[in-house]
Each structure stands twice: as C-alpha cells, then as structure tokens.
Design a protein around this motif. Sequence first.
Motif, PDB file in Angstrom:
ATOM      1  N   SER A  79       3.891  14.384  -1.871  1.00 19.65           N
ATOM      2  CA  SER A  79       3.812  13.267  -0.941  1.00 19.65           C
ATOM      3  C   SER A  79       2.647  13.680   0.181  1.00 19.65           C
ATOM      4  O   SER A  79       2.654  14.678   0.898  1.00 19.65           O
ATOM      5  CB  SER A  79       5.326  13.571  -0.065  1.00 19.65           C
ATOM      6  N   PHE A  80       1.792  12.822   0.261  1.00 14.15           N
ATOM      7  CA  PHE A  80       0.552  12.893   1.182  1.00 14.15           C
ATOM      8  C   PHE A  80       0.672  11.670   2.077  1.00 14.15           C
ATOM      9  O   PHE A  80       0.566  10.548   1.712  1.00 14.15           O
ATOM     10  CB  PHE A  80      -0.668  12.685   0.216  1.00 14.15           C
ATOM     11  N   LEU A  81       0.945  11.966   3.474  1.00 15.51           N
ATOM     12  CA  LEU A  81       1.152  11.124   4.462  1.00 15.51           C
ATOM     13  C   LEU A  81       0.169  10.040   4.360  1.00 15.51           C
ATOM     14  O   LEU A  81       0.271   8.859   4.603  1.00 15.51           O
ATOM     15  CB  LEU A  81       1.743  11.768   5.712  1.00 15.51           C
ATOM     16  N   HIS A  82      -1.018  10.585   4.546  1.00 15.32           N
ATOM     17  CA  HIS A  82      -2.454   9.772   4.817  1.00 15.32           C
ATOM     18  C   HIS A  82      -2.542   8.693   3.446  1.00 15.32           C
ATOM     19  O   HIS A  82      -2.960   7.829   3.920  1.00 15.32           O
ATOM     20  CB  HIS A  82      -3.498  10.635   4.982  1.00 15.32           C
ATOM     21  N   LEU A  83      -1.912   8.992   2.541  1.00 12.31           N
ATOM     22  CA  LEU A  83      -2.102   7.855   1.536  1.00 12.31           C
ATOM     23  C   LEU A  83      -1.073   6.876   1.702  1.00 12.31           C
ATOM     24  O   LEU A  83      -1.443   5.583   1.773  1.00 12.31           O
ATOM     25  CB  LEU A  83      -1.686   8.566   0.238  1.00 12.31           C
ATOM     26  N   ALA A  84       0.219   7.248   2.267  1.00 10.71           N
ATOM     27  CA  ALA A  84       1.109   6.044   2.472  1.00 10.71           C
ATOM     28  C   ALA A  84       0.630   5.185   3.617  1.00 10.71           C
ATOM     29  O   ALA A  84       0.674   3.946   3.621  1.00 10.71           O
ATOM     30  CB  ALA A  84       2.462   6.647   2.834  1.00 10.71           C
ATOM     31  N   GLU A  85       0.280   6.057   4.527  1.00 11.81           N
ATOM     32  CA  GLU A  85      -0.560   5.120   5.798  1.00 11.81           C
ATOM     33  C   GLU A  85      -1.822   4.297   5.458  1.00 11.81           C
ATOM     34  O   GLU A  85      -2.102   3.259   5.982  1.00 11.81           O
ATOM     35  CB  GLU A  85      -0.984   6.259   6.852  1.00 11.81           C
ATOM     36  N   GLY A  87      -1.998   2.675   2.760  1.00 15.27           N
ATOM     37  CA  GLY A  87      -1.111   1.619   1.814  1.00 15.27           C
ATOM     38  C   GLY A  87      -1.575   1.781   0.487  1.00 15.27           C
ATOM     39  O   GLY A  87      -1.345   1.119  -0.354  1.00 15.27           O
ATOM     40  N   ILE A  88      -1.454   3.262   0.074  1.00 17.93           N
ATOM     41  CA  ILE A  88      -1.875   3.826  -1.365  1.00 17.93           C
ATOM     42  C   ILE A  88      -0.304   4.005  -2.009  1.00 17.93           C
ATOM     43  O   ILE A  88       0.065   5.058  -1.883  1.00 17.93           O
ATOM     44  CB  ILE A  88      -2.700   4.819  -1.649  1.00 17.93           C
ATOM     45  N   GLY A  89       0.391   2.674  -2.306  1.00 16.96           N
ATOM     46  CA  GLY A  89       1.609   3.161  -3.131  1.00 16.96           C
ATOM     47  C   GLY A  89       2.671   3.905  -2.067  1.00 16.96           C
ATOM     48  O   GLY A  89       2.795   3.346  -0.945  1.00 16.96           O
ATOM     49  N   THR A  90       3.308   4.651  -2.524  1.00 15.94           N
ATOM     50  CA  THR A  90       4.474   5.587  -1.919  1.00 15.94           C
ATOM     51  C   THR A  90       3.794   6.494  -1.164  1.00 15.94           C
ATOM     52  O   THR A  90       4.278   7.145  -0.443  1.00 15.94           O
ATOM     53  CB  THR A  90       5.527   6.010  -2.957  1.00 15.94           C
ATOM     54  N   GLY A  91       2.543   6.849  -1.727  1.00 13.74           N
ATOM     55  CA  GLY A  91       1.894   7.889  -1.017  1.00 13.74           C
ATOM     56  C   GLY A  91       2.037   9.395  -1.595  1.00 13.74           C
ATOM     57  O   GLY A  91       1.612  10.352  -1.301  1.00 13.74           O
ATOM     58  N   ASN A  92       3.015   9.053  -2.911  1.00 11.29           N
ATOM     59  CA  ASN A  92       3.456  10.571  -3.560  1.00 11.29           C
ATOM     60  C   ASN A  92       2.460  10.705  -4.771  1.00 11.29           C
ATOM     61  O   ASN A  92       2.906  10.806  -5.971  1.00 11.29           O
ATOM     62  CB  ASN A  92       4.929  10.366  -4.124  1.00 11.29           C
ATOM     63  N   TYR A  93       1.339  10.925  -4.454  1.00 11.15           N
ATOM     64  CA  TYR A  93       0.203  10.984  -5.600  1.00 11.15           C
ATOM     65  C   TYR A  93      -0.705  12.302  -5.340  1.00 11.15           C
ATOM     66  O   TYR A  93      -1.818  12.279  -6.005  1.00 11.15           O
ATOM     67  CB  TYR A  93      -0.454  10.007  -5.512  1.00 11.15           C
ATOM     68  N   GLY A  94      -0.096  13.088  -4.381  1.00 14.19           N
ATOM     69  CA  GLY A  94      -1.084  14.170  -4.292  1.00 14.19           C
ATOM     70  C   GLY A  94      -0.957  15.513  -5.027  1.00 14.19           C
ATOM     71  O   GLY A  94       0.274  15.714  -6.201  1.00 14.19           O
ATOM     72  N   PHE A  95      -1.863  16.323  -5.448  1.00 15.10           N
ATOM     73  CA  PHE A  95      -1.580  17.256  -6.275  1.00 15.10           C
ATOM     74  C   PHE A  95      -2.315  18.500  -5.648  1.00 15.10           C
ATOM     75  O   PHE A  95      -3.432  18.412  -4.887  1.00 15.10           O
ATOM     76  CB  PHE A  95      -2.249  17.248  -7.477  1.00 15.10           C
ATOM     77  N   SER A  96      -2.105  20.037  -5.627  1.00  8.75           N
ATOM     78  CA  SER A  96      -2.593  21.333  -5.333  1.00  8.75           C
ATOM     79  C   SER A  96      -2.416  22.107  -6.472  1.00  8.75           C
ATOM     80  O   SER A  96      -1.464  22.132  -7.144  1.00  8.75           O
ATOM     81  CB  SER A  96      -1.917  21.618  -4.201  1.00  8.75           C
TER      82      SER A  96
END
Length: 236
Positions: A79-85, A87-96
């Motif tokens: 979950s990447f908060l800046h993605l959701a902010e 407007g990129i879907g749910t924002g749950n597209y991060g990887f590490s």
Amino acid sequence: MKIKFMLILVVSAFLTAFSNGLVSFAACTGHMDGVSGDTISGWAWNPDEPGEAPRVTVTLRNAADFSVIRSMDVSADDSFLHLAEAGIGTGNYGFSVDASLSSLPDGVYLAEASADGTRLPNFLLLEKRGGALTVSSASSLRPLGAFTTTAYCPCRTCSEGWGRNTSTGAVASSRHTIAVDPRVIPYGSRVLIGGVVYTAEDRGGGVRGSHVDIFFDTHEETRQYGTRTMDVFLLQ
C-alpha cells in the motif's frame, strides 16, 4: 571473436529493450522509485485490471558489461499512500525487494524492472564509490557508437596550462570529467563508458567527432590508458 560477437548481441538486445520496452499483452505501467539501504522500491499496476497485483521482476546489472548480477521477483501489492492520493486505483501497487546492495563492490550498476513482462519506463543508476551509494534515475541508455578515447591530466603538457579548469567553468575531476566535441555530445551530458559515468565538461583542441578525452589525476595514468576504442552510451 565468437564470444565478443555473442556479447554484442546480448548488449544490443538489452539496449533495444531499454529503448522500446518488452513485448507484452499486459498494459502495465509504473516507476522505479529509489533505494533505501539494501532495498529497491517502486510501483506497478495494470489499469485494465486494477484489482490484480502485477508480478514484478527487478534485475540488477553490472554497467561495465550489462551482465545480470541478480534477479528478484515480487508482487506489487504494497500500500503506497501517494498512489491513492494521485488517483491510481486503490494505491496497493507498491513493491520492495532486498537487493543486498551493501554487499556489492565499488562500481556502477543498473537496476531495471518489468511488470507482467512490460518494462517499467525508467531505470535506476547506482554508483558505488568508497562504499557510498549514489542513486539517480534515467529513462533510457542510448548507444552513441564506438569512440576513440584518450586521456589527459592537469599537467602543462596535457592541459596546455589550464590545469583542472575546463571550458565550461567546472573543475575537472577523475572518474567524472571528459572532454568532448559538443556538436556530438552536448556539454552537461552524462555518458557511460566502460562501466564509469562521466559528465561532458570540457573540450580539447584535438577532440573532434567521435572522440572523447578522459580526465585523470596524473600523467602516469594517462600514459597507462593510452588510446582505446570504447562503446559510449548516453544517459537520458
């Protein structure tokens, strides 16, 4: 000769992938964000399937010969908060991924990633020197071809009395400054030569066309380097 020919084919295919992206049926996009400690992070998503977590492959290469050092697979479901902010879907597209970067010897490395077979549009350039890691992002690595490379230093013979002063006003330093023909390589350009990233900061009287003059600290180093034909790549 056969080994060299095979290496040329591998490098050519690698650079084609960097320039054009890999063929894929998935319309994934994303970004390589950066490095924290040993961890490389970024994000990837498929807007046509926003509920799915793309499978990401992060590949670390030696910039000197483009050989693969390690390849790591991970799901892009953090979950990447800046993605959701944004407007990129749910924002749950991060990887590490833990790339064990601290164990790497000094050198220059390239980190790239693909999501469900589609290469992400940027890569990370990792420069490790004296144990310290510097990270920058670039969108492409464009081959400029084979150049004649020579060497110069601050001595009066090499610099014609200019010492470390360059034509752009920068102070020349080893493993950083090169003299170029600005009609071929514009001032300020970063180029990769033999696994070292240089900046075009100078111009020599005899540097014309496909010729690069590499700055060294001592005249003995310039004599050891001599004249070599090297492939030059422009970082963009």
